[in-house]
Design an enzyme around this catalytic site. Structure first.
Site, PDB file in Angstrom:
ATOM      1  N   SER A 184      28.181  50.674  38.775  1.00  0.00           N
ATOM      2  CA  SER A 184      27.695  50.883  37.412  1.00  0.00           C
ATOM      3  C   SER A 184      26.449  51.777  37.370  1.00  0.00           C
ATOM      4  O   SER A 184      26.544  52.971  37.624  1.00  0.00           O
ATOM      5  CB  SER A 184      27.425  49.519  36.768  1.00  0.00           C
ATOM      6  N   ASP A 213      25.699  65.696  41.207  1.00  0.00           N
ATOM      7  CA  ASP A 213      26.148  66.833  40.396  1.00  0.00           C
ATOM      8  C   ASP A 213      25.084  67.912  40.296  1.00  0.00           C
ATOM      9  O   ASP A 213      25.394  69.110  40.275  1.00  0.00           O
ATOM     10  CB  ASP A 213      26.532  66.349  38.997  1.00  0.00           C
ATOM     11  N   LYS A 215      32.822  51.316  38.943  1.00  0.00           N
ATOM     12  CA  LYS A 215      32.755  50.726  37.603  1.00  0.00           C
ATOM     13  C   LYS A 215      32.194  51.776  36.649  1.00  0.00           C
ATOM     14  O   LYS A 215      30.987  51.991  36.577  1.00  0.00           O
ATOM     15  CB  LYS A 215      31.883  49.474  37.584  1.00  0.00           C
TER      16      LYS A 215
END
Length: 445
Positions: free
Chosen positions: A311, A322, A336
């Site tokens: 999460s 990224d 998740k």
């Protein structure tokens, strides 16, 4: 809400009438055909969906059968609460109906203090699956690992229990023992672990110096103040000397507060998108971006993850990956990729409902997939081979003195046992040193 308390038959007839009335109270206006004059096109408006009458009648029928045929009398209010609980539990593993005790536990959990064993858990195939043990808790000290399946609590089989019921059994007064029966991948037979319940006080951020210039940040879960605590930890490391590199340890971090994940990411990023969410509600579509202020600009960063990183941990790892702000090391994360919102119903009851999916800055959804590390390093046990005391130049009689230093260091001594104690962290530190060596020196103007 006032519940009717007449006889079962009367109550059920009333319930059936009420459900039927609700169904028939759907849209009374049929679909209409309207003509757009300007483009001479017929547009058919779809009627809003009506309530499912057959299913509502079935619900009323089951309710009546339970009231009249079950071996013991059942309270109307309890039946309805059970129906609500089952309705929400059927959605996904993370949505839940929070009764007073569970609602209070959740509030304590996000604030950083609660009672229990120190486990973040979910349901899998009817058993309790360990997402992650929390640092410095009975579960972590007792050797419970991410991925373990709990099949029995003392003498009570877990299969058939709801997640809330299983958690309630694990909770208790500090000092009380409980025996967990564990099934672990790679272990042939189930085994038992005895734990002593304790008050769980979670410090979400810990830090220390690994070696001169190399700092270690451990985030065990994301609480309301985690972002602020992380910045303070970085500042404390900077006060001990110039920072050459940082390790951010998110292993076995089960997640927590979304805003805290954004703040932790923002501490390392000075621009760009951190995470965005998409859902059916208007306020479920959110975008979070980094501010210009960072706590550790341009400091080389290695982020550690594993199967217990879930999460909010995956939000941070995905954003830093990224933006190429840090290298991700370890094993695939939990996967998740959904956001749960607490929707209060009354003063002491709420619904924890999955309301959105979140996406990394590049548009990746990690739901049921996880973050894949840039450098895969499995957890391993390593021991140094004893090579004996080999002869060195400095051992030779009459050797020349170096002349440049006395062989002493004023900094933090390297941890020779780190490779044996935590192989993944040892590899993260080595990778960090390589990044520092390869990093171009900044030119002074």
């Amino acid at each position: 809400m006032t519940l009717l308390t007449s006889s079962p038959g009367t109550w059920t007839k009333t319930l059936g009438s009420l459900l039927l009335a609700l169904a028939l109270a759907g849209p009374a206006v049929a679909a209409e055909e309207t003509v757009e004059q300007e483009i001479d096109e017929v547009v058919v408006e779809e009627a809003p969906p009506v309530l499912p009458l057959d299913e509502l009648r079935l619900f009323a029928e089951v309710f009546e059968r339970i009231k009249t045929a079950y071996v013991e009398p059942v309270d109307d209010a309890q039946l309805l609460e059970d129906a609500i609980r089952g309705m929400i539990a059927g959605l996904d593993p993370h949505s839940a109906y929070l009764e007073p005790e569970a609602y209070e536990d959740l509030q304590e959990h996000t604030s950083g203090e609660f009672g229990g064993l120190g486990l973040e858990v979910g349901l899998q195939d009817g058993f309790v699956r360990v997402i992650a043990p929390i640092d410095d808790t009975p579960a972590q000290k007792g050797g419970i690992k991410a991925g373990d399946l709990i099949v029995k609590l003392d003498d009570t089989p877990v299969q058939g229990l709801s997640l809330n019921e299983a958690v309630a059994l694990m909770r208790g007064k500090p000092g009380e023992p409980i025996v967990l029966t564990i099934v672990r991948e790679g272990v042939e037979k189930p085994f038992e672990v005895k734990l002593i319940r304790d008050v769980i006080r979670v410090a979400s951020v810990r830090h220390r110096v690994l070696e001169d210039g190399f700092g270690y940040l451990r985030v065990s879960q994301f609480q309301v103040n985690t972002g602020k605590d992380l910045v303070e930890a970085i500042e404390d490391l900077q006060d001990k000397g110039p920072l050459r590199g940082l390790v951010l340890d998110l292993r076995n971090n089960p997640g927590g507060v979304l805003q805290a994940a954004v703040e932790v990411s923002d501490a390392f990023l000075d621009d760009g998108l951190i995470v965005y969410t998409e859902g059916r509600l208007a306020n479920a579509a959110l975008r979070y971006s980094a501010s210009a202020r960072t706590a550790a600009p341009e400091v080389p960063l290695v982020v550690m993850i594993n199967a217990g990183s879930a999460s909010a941990s995956e939000i941070v790892a995905g954003a830093l990956q990224d933006h190429k702000r840090g290298l991700i090391l370890g094993t695939d994360s939990f996967g998740k990729g959904s956001v749960q919102t607490i929707l209060p119903l009354t003063a002491d009851r709420a619904v924890k409902l999955t309301t959105a999916r979140y996406f990394t800055p590049s548009g990746r959804s990690i739901q049921a997939q996880g973050i894949v590390p840039d450098i895969r390093v499995e957890e391993a046990e390593v021991r140094n081979l004893e090579n004996g005391d080999r002869l060195k130049e400095s051992d030779l009689t009459g050797h020349l003195v170096n002349g440049q230093n006395n062989g002493e260091s004023n900094g933090v001594k390297a941890d020779d046992k780190l490779v044996e104690r935590d192989f993944q962290l040892f590899e993260a530190l080595n990778l960090l040193k390589a990044l520092v060596i390869l990093k171009p020196e900044s030119k002074q103007g």
